[in-house]
Every structure is written in structure tokens, then in C-alpha cells.
Scaffold this motif. Structure first.
Motif, PDB file in Angstrom:
ATOM      1  N   PHE A   1      -7.577 -10.074   8.924  1.00  0.00           N
ATOM      2  CA  PHE A   1      -6.770 -10.168  10.143  1.00  0.00           C
ATOM      3  C   PHE A   1      -7.693 -10.041  11.346  1.00  0.00           C
ATOM      4  CE2 PHE A   1      -6.666  -5.820   8.491  1.00  0.00           C
ATOM      5  CZ  PHE A   1      -7.141  -5.073   9.570  1.00  0.00           C
ATOM      6  N   SER A   2      -7.174 -10.384  12.519  1.00  0.00           N
ATOM      7  CA  SER A   2      -7.956 -10.276  13.741  1.00  0.00           C
ATOM      8  C   SER A   2      -7.860  -8.854  14.276  1.00  0.00           C
ATOM      9  CB  SER A   2      -7.455 -11.270  14.792  1.00  0.00           C
ATOM     10  OG  SER A   2      -7.732 -12.593  14.379  1.00  0.00           O
ATOM     11  N   GLY A   3      -9.011  -8.265  14.589  1.00  0.00           N
ATOM     12  CA  GLY A   3      -9.037  -6.909  15.110  1.00  0.00           C
ATOM     13  C   GLY A   3      -8.710  -6.859  16.583  1.00  0.00           C
ATOM     14  N   SER A   4      -8.786  -5.655  17.146  1.00  0.00           N
ATOM     15  CA  SER A   4      -8.430  -5.457  18.551  1.00  0.00           C
ATOM     16  C   SER A   4      -9.339  -6.247  19.486  1.00  0.00           C
ATOM     17  CB  SER A   4      -8.499  -3.965  18.906  1.00  0.00           C
ATOM     18  OG  SER A   4      -9.783  -3.434  18.605  1.00  0.00           O
ATOM     19  N   GLY A   5     -10.588  -6.485  19.065  1.00  0.00           N
ATOM     20  CA  GLY A   5     -11.501  -7.258  19.892  1.00  0.00           C
ATOM     21  C   GLY A   5     -11.357  -8.751  19.733  1.00  0.00           C
ATOM     22  N   GLY A   6     -10.462  -9.190  18.857  1.00  0.00           N
ATOM     23  CA  GLY A   6     -10.237 -10.611  18.658  1.00  0.00           C
ATOM     24  C   GLY A   6     -10.988 -11.206  17.496  1.00  0.00           C
ATOM     25  N   SER A   7     -12.043 -10.523  17.010  1.00  0.00           N
ATOM     26  CA  SER A   7     -12.790 -11.054  15.874  1.00  0.00           C
ATOM     27  C   SER A   7     -12.085 -10.693  14.574  1.00  0.00           C
ATOM     28  CB  SER A   7     -14.214 -10.499  15.868  1.00  0.00           C
ATOM     29  OG  SER A   7     -14.195  -9.088  15.782  1.00  0.00           O
ATOM     30  N   ALA A   8     -12.167 -11.581  13.603  1.00  0.00           N
ATOM     31  CA  ALA A   8     -11.486 -11.365  12.330  1.00  0.00           C
ATOM     32  C   ALA A   8     -12.291 -10.409  11.461  1.00  0.00           C
ATOM     33  CB  ALA A   8     -11.275 -12.687  11.612  1.00  0.00           C
TER      34      ALA A   8
ATOM     35  N   VAL B   1      -0.037  -6.424  12.172  1.00  0.00           N
ATOM     36  CA  VAL B   1      -0.942  -5.355  11.772  1.00  0.00           C
ATOM     37  C   VAL B   1      -0.717  -4.195  12.730  1.00  0.00           C
ATOM     38  CG1 VAL B   1      -3.360  -4.661  11.527  1.00  0.00           C
ATOM     39  CG2 VAL B   1      -2.655  -6.979  10.887  1.00  0.00           C
ATOM     40  N   LYS B   2      -0.537  -2.993  12.210  1.00  0.00           N
ATOM     41  CA  LYS B   2      -0.297  -1.811  13.039  1.00  0.00           C
ATOM     42  C   LYS B   2      -1.372  -0.768  12.771  1.00  0.00           C
ATOM     43  CE  LYS B   2       3.245   1.609  14.271  1.00  0.00           C
ATOM     44  NZ  LYS B   2       3.301   1.256  15.698  1.00  0.00           N
ATOM     45  N   ASP B   3      -2.105  -0.399  13.806  1.00  0.00           N
ATOM     46  CA  ASP B   3      -3.174   0.595  13.677  1.00  0.00           C
ATOM     47  C   ASP B   3      -4.154   0.227  12.576  1.00  0.00           C
ATOM     48  OD1 ASP B   3      -2.013   2.137  15.727  1.00  0.00           O
ATOM     49  OD2 ASP B   3      -0.721   3.192  14.288  1.00  0.00           O
ATOM     50  N   GLY B   4      -4.472  -1.058  12.483  1.00  0.00           N
ATOM     51  CA  GLY B   4      -5.457  -1.515  11.511  1.00  0.00           C
ATOM     52  C   GLY B   4      -4.969  -1.625  10.089  1.00  0.00           C
ATOM     53  N   VAL B   5      -3.644  -1.503   9.873  1.00  0.00           N
ATOM     54  CA  VAL B   5      -3.073  -1.590   8.527  1.00  0.00           C
ATOM     55  C   VAL B   5      -2.032  -2.707   8.491  1.00  0.00           C
ATOM     56  CG1 VAL B   5      -1.844  -0.344   6.698  1.00  0.00           C
ATOM     57  CG2 VAL B   5      -3.432   0.881   8.201  1.00  0.00           C
ATOM     58  N   PRO B   6      -2.059  -3.581   7.480  1.00  0.00           N
ATOM     59  CA  PRO B   6      -1.068  -4.664   7.406  1.00  0.00           C
ATOM     60  C   PRO B   6       0.356  -4.125   7.288  1.00  0.00           C
ATOM     61  CG  PRO B   6      -2.873  -5.043   5.864  1.00  0.00           C
ATOM     62  CD  PRO B   6      -3.021  -3.643   6.362  1.00  0.00           C
ATOM     63  N   VAL B   7       1.260  -4.707   8.054  1.00  0.00           N
ATOM     64  CA  VAL B   7       2.678  -4.377   7.980  1.00  0.00           C
ATOM     65  C   VAL B   7       3.317  -5.254   6.907  1.00  0.00           C
ATOM     66  CG1 VAL B   7       4.851  -4.367   9.281  1.00  0.00           C
ATOM     67  CG2 VAL B   7       2.722  -3.660  10.391  1.00  0.00           C
ATOM     68  N   LYS B   8       4.386  -4.773   6.304  1.00  0.00           N
ATOM     69  CA  LYS B   8       5.017  -5.454   5.176  1.00  0.00           C
ATOM     70  C   LYS B   8       5.316  -6.919   5.468  1.00  0.00           C
ATOM     71  CE  LYS B   8       9.848  -4.304   6.275  1.00  0.00           C
ATOM     72  NZ  LYS B   8      10.399  -5.671   6.330  1.00  0.00           N
ATOM     73  N   HIS B   9       5.266  -7.713   4.415  1.00  0.00           N
ATOM     74  CA  HIS B   9       5.564  -9.137   4.536  1.00  0.00           C
ATOM     75  C   HIS B   9       7.054  -9.391   4.328  1.00  0.00           C
ATOM     76  CE1 HIS B   9       6.199  -9.609   0.207  1.00  0.00           C
ATOM     77  NE2 HIS B   9       5.076  -8.937  -0.003  1.00  0.00           N
ATOM     78  N   GLU B  10       7.458 -10.636   4.520  1.00  0.00           N
ATOM     79  CA  GLU B  10       8.840 -11.034   4.263  1.00  0.00           C
ATOM     80  C   GLU B  10       9.090 -11.072   2.751  1.00  0.00           C
ATOM     81  OE1 GLU B  10      11.201 -11.505   6.475  1.00  0.00           O
ATOM     82  OE2 GLU B  10       9.840 -11.053   8.135  1.00  0.00           O
ATOM     83  N   PHE B  11      10.373 -11.177   2.389  1.00  0.00           N
ATOM     84  CA  PHE B  11      10.752 -11.226   0.980  1.00  0.00           C
ATOM     85  C   PHE B  11      11.420 -12.556   0.636  1.00  0.00           C
ATOM     86  CE2 PHE B  11      10.144  -6.823   1.899  1.00  0.00           C
ATOM     87  CZ  PHE B  11       9.586  -6.304   0.744  1.00  0.00           C
ATOM     88  N   SER B  12      10.922 -13.617   1.245  1.00  0.00           N
ATOM     89  CA  SER B  12      11.441 -14.953   0.959  1.00  0.00           C
ATOM     90  C   SER B  12      10.980 -15.386  -0.429  1.00  0.00           C
ATOM     91  CB  SER B  12      10.917 -15.948   2.000  1.00  0.00           C
ATOM     92  OG  SER B  12       9.535 -16.185   1.795  1.00  0.00           O
ATOM     93  N   PRO B  13      11.605 -16.430  -1.001  1.00  0.00           N
ATOM     94  CA  PRO B  13      11.154 -16.912  -2.312  1.00  0.00           C
ATOM     95  C   PRO B  13       9.665 -17.253  -2.337  1.00  0.00           C
ATOM     96  CG  PRO B  13      13.295 -17.851  -1.801  1.00  0.00           C
ATOM     97  CD  PRO B  13      12.853 -17.112  -0.567  1.00  0.00           C
TER      98      PRO B  13
ATOM     99  N   GLY C   1       7.599   0.598   1.710  1.00  0.00           N
ATOM    100  CA  GLY C   1       7.623   2.056   1.685  1.00  0.00           C
ATOM    101  C   GLY C   1       6.773   2.659   2.779  1.00  0.00           C
ATOM    102  N   VAL C   2       5.700   1.989   3.182  1.00  0.00           N
ATOM    103  CA  VAL C   2       4.812   2.531   4.191  1.00  0.00           C
ATOM    104  C   VAL C   2       5.415   2.467   5.576  1.00  0.00           C
ATOM    105  CG1 VAL C   2       2.539   2.295   5.250  1.00  0.00           C
ATOM    106  CG2 VAL C   2       2.810   1.909   2.800  1.00  0.00           C
ATOM    107  N   PHE C   3       6.077   1.359   5.887  1.00  0.00           N
ATOM    108  CA  PHE C   3       6.445   1.097   7.270  1.00  0.00           C
ATOM    109  C   PHE C   3       7.946   1.108   7.538  1.00  0.00           C
ATOM    110  CE2 PHE C   3       2.308   0.444   8.755  1.00  0.00           C
ATOM    111  CZ  PHE C   3       1.589  -0.166   7.756  1.00  0.00           C
ATOM    112  N   LEU C   4       8.739   1.558   6.577  1.00  0.00           N
ATOM    113  CA  LEU C   4      10.178   1.565   6.765  1.00  0.00           C
ATOM    114  C   LEU C   4      10.593   2.454   7.919  1.00  0.00           C
ATOM    115  CD1 LEU C   4      12.699   0.362   5.482  1.00  0.00           C
ATOM    116  CD2 LEU C   4      12.864   2.387   4.044  1.00  0.00           C
ATOM    117  N   VAL C   5       9.794   3.465   8.241  1.00  0.00           N
ATOM    118  CA  VAL C   5      10.181   4.408   9.281  1.00  0.00           C
ATOM    119  C   VAL C   5       9.904   3.879  10.672  1.00  0.00           C
ATOM    120  CG1 VAL C   5       9.797   6.391   7.789  1.00  0.00           C
ATOM    121  CG2 VAL C   5       7.907   5.540   9.168  1.00  0.00           C
ATOM    122  N   PHE C   6       9.162   2.801  10.812  1.00  0.00           N
ATOM    123  CA  PHE C   6       8.805   2.311  12.148  1.00  0.00           C
ATOM    124  C   PHE C   6       9.936   1.536  12.773  1.00  0.00           C
ATOM    125  CE2 PHE C   6       5.086   4.233  11.571  1.00  0.00           C
ATOM    126  CZ  PHE C   6       4.033   3.587  10.975  1.00  0.00           C
TER     127      PHE C   6
END
Length: 254
Positions: A106-113, A174-186, A249-254
Motif C-alpha cells: 500500500f502507499s504510505g503517508s509519504g506517498g511511496s508504496a 489502510v489505518k495507522d499502517g494496517v490494512p482495513v478489512k476487505h469487502e465480502f463480495s463473491p 475482528g480487528v476493525f469492527l470497533v472503528f
């Protein structure tokens, strides 16, 4: 002047499909054989268009590398949204999420991947960690609406000629450098298959989930690092997508 005949439903569907293809960024609409990298010297022996998420995999397997065989890959996919992430993994112990040895870009805060590694050893929170394979040359680039993830993995001796399980995924944020959950599409839930490392042609990836490689031959299964496991659950989750239950499970509280 004669009036034009009314559009039929079939004609309208064809028109909409053509327009949607025109709206795709060029890098997303290319097949793997026409994809280019920023470094013209970056080349791979084989590639395949994966069956979901507009993703493609390029790879070179070197059975003669020392101290062990290597698999050099480029995983190419558009993140679900700008600012999102893409992931590709090998799973030496199962066909789904648990056991996946993941590379996430993913791209970091500075824009570089950037590229991080995650050992998905069970369900629960994830922590950046070493994985079962030694990884070198990991890097990523982001342009044209897609992220390109590069890495070289050291595999067990005898991996050539064997099908190995792979999983891939994309997410929207991405939140605080950690990937947020993906969709649950087919598409997300079917993003797994097998990769034949020494396929005679570029169709080495099969869309259907595959069983773990036979432990009866072809070299040892890599030992999975422990200690960064995820709370709850024990078995594989073959149909749940790569980061499905895990990141929920990680990000349900956000």
C-alpha cells in the motif's frame, strides 16, 4: 427522415459493457502479457490473469538458486479504493486464509508504496511479522490505478513441479499502517487458487481452491513462525477470503 430503431435490452447491455471497458484505466484493462513495469529490465518467465479482482501474477521459479529455490513474483491489482491495499500470499498448509504467508502493499503517508509481511496463523488481530519464507527484494510501485508488488521468496527444495496454494486480496483503506478489512463480495471470497511453479505456459494458476501440497514428497513444508497468532478459531477457513474474518475482528470497533 427515418427515425432510428429503439434500443433492445441486449443492445443496451452491450453498449454499457463497452462504455465500462473504455472507462477502465489502461493498466487495469491490460492482460498480464501486455503489462509493463517502470523498470524495463524487470521481466518474468510466466504470467497469468487471475480469475478475480482484476489481478495478475508474474513469476519466475529458479530451481537452481542457492541456498534454495527461489520464486520471484510481481502481483498486480487495483486496490478497492484509492489509498487501499493489495495482498498476495502462499499458503503451505491449506487453501484459505489460515496459514497464508502474506505480502501486503500500500502507499504510505509519504506517498511511496511499501510492502509488509504477515503470517496469518489463526483468526484474530494481525501483526507485521516474518513469514515462513525468506523474502528479499520486496518493493512496490503505484501508478495508473494499480499497485505492483514485487518480491523474491526462498522456497523448500523440490518445490518445482508441485502446485502450491495461493491467495490474493484487495482492500479499500489502510489505518495507522494496517490494512482495513476487505469487502465480502463473491470476487473477494473466491480469491484463492493454486499455482504450478513450473507450468509449461502462463496458465499455471487455477481459480478453484486447491488442497495443500502433498506432504509425501517434493520437499518439506516450511515451518510457520509462531507467537503472532490470532485469537480464536483453529481450523482453516477455506471459503472466507484472505483477510475476511481476520480483519473484520480487528476493525469492527472503528
Amino acid at each position: 427522415m427515418a427515425s432510428s430503431p429503439p434500443l433492445t435490452s441486449a443492445s443496451l447491455l452491450l453498449l454499457l459493457a463497452a462504455v465500462s471497458l473504455l472507462l477502465l484505466p489502461p493498466a487495469m484493462s491490460q492482460s498480464c502479457k501486455s503489462q509493463k513495469f517502470s523498470d524495463a529490465n524487470t521481466k518474468f518467465a510466466r504470467c497469468t490473469d487471475l480469475p478475480t479482482l482484476k489481478a495478475a501474477l508474474h513469476w519466475t521459479y529458479d530451481d537452481d538458486a542457492r541456498p534454495g529455490p527461489t520464486l520471484s513474483v510481481a502481483f498486480v491489482a487495483p486496490p478497492a479504493q484509492p489509498g487501499g491495499w493489495v495482498a498476495w500470499a502462499l499458503n503451505p498448509t491449506g487453501s484459505g486464509m489460515v496459514g497464508a504467508q502474506a505480502l501486503v502493499a500500500f502507499s504510505g503517508s509519504g506517498g511511496s508504496a511499501t510492502v509488509k509481511t504477515y503470517n496469518i496463523s489463526s483468526y484474530g488481530p494481525i501483526v507485521e511479522s516474518e513469514i515462513a519464507y525468506a523474502v528479499t527484494g520486496r518493493r512496490a510501485e503505484h501508478s495508473g490505478g494499480v499497485i505492483r508488488l514485487f518480491a523474491t521468496l526462498e522456497l523448500p527444495a523440490g518445490s518445482g513441479g508441485k502446485a502450491i496454494n495461493q491467495v490474493w486480496q484487495v482492500g479499500a483503506a489502510v489505518k495507522d499502517g494496517v490494512p482495513v478489512k476487505h469487502e465480502f463480495s463473491p470476487e473477494n471470497l473466491k480469491s484463492m487458487g493454486s499455482l504450478l511453479l513450473t507450468a509449461a505456459e502462463s496458465g499455471g494458476s487455477m481459480p478453484a481452491p486447491a488442497p495443500a501440497p502433498d506432504s509425501g514428497g517434493g520437499g518439506p513444508t516450511p515451518s510457520i513462525p509462531r507467537g503472532n497468532g490470532l485469537s480464536g478459531g483453529g481450523g482453516d477457513h477455506g471459503g472466507g477470503g484472505f483477510f475476511g474474518v481476520l480483519l473484520l475482528g480487528v476493525f469492527l470497533v472503528f
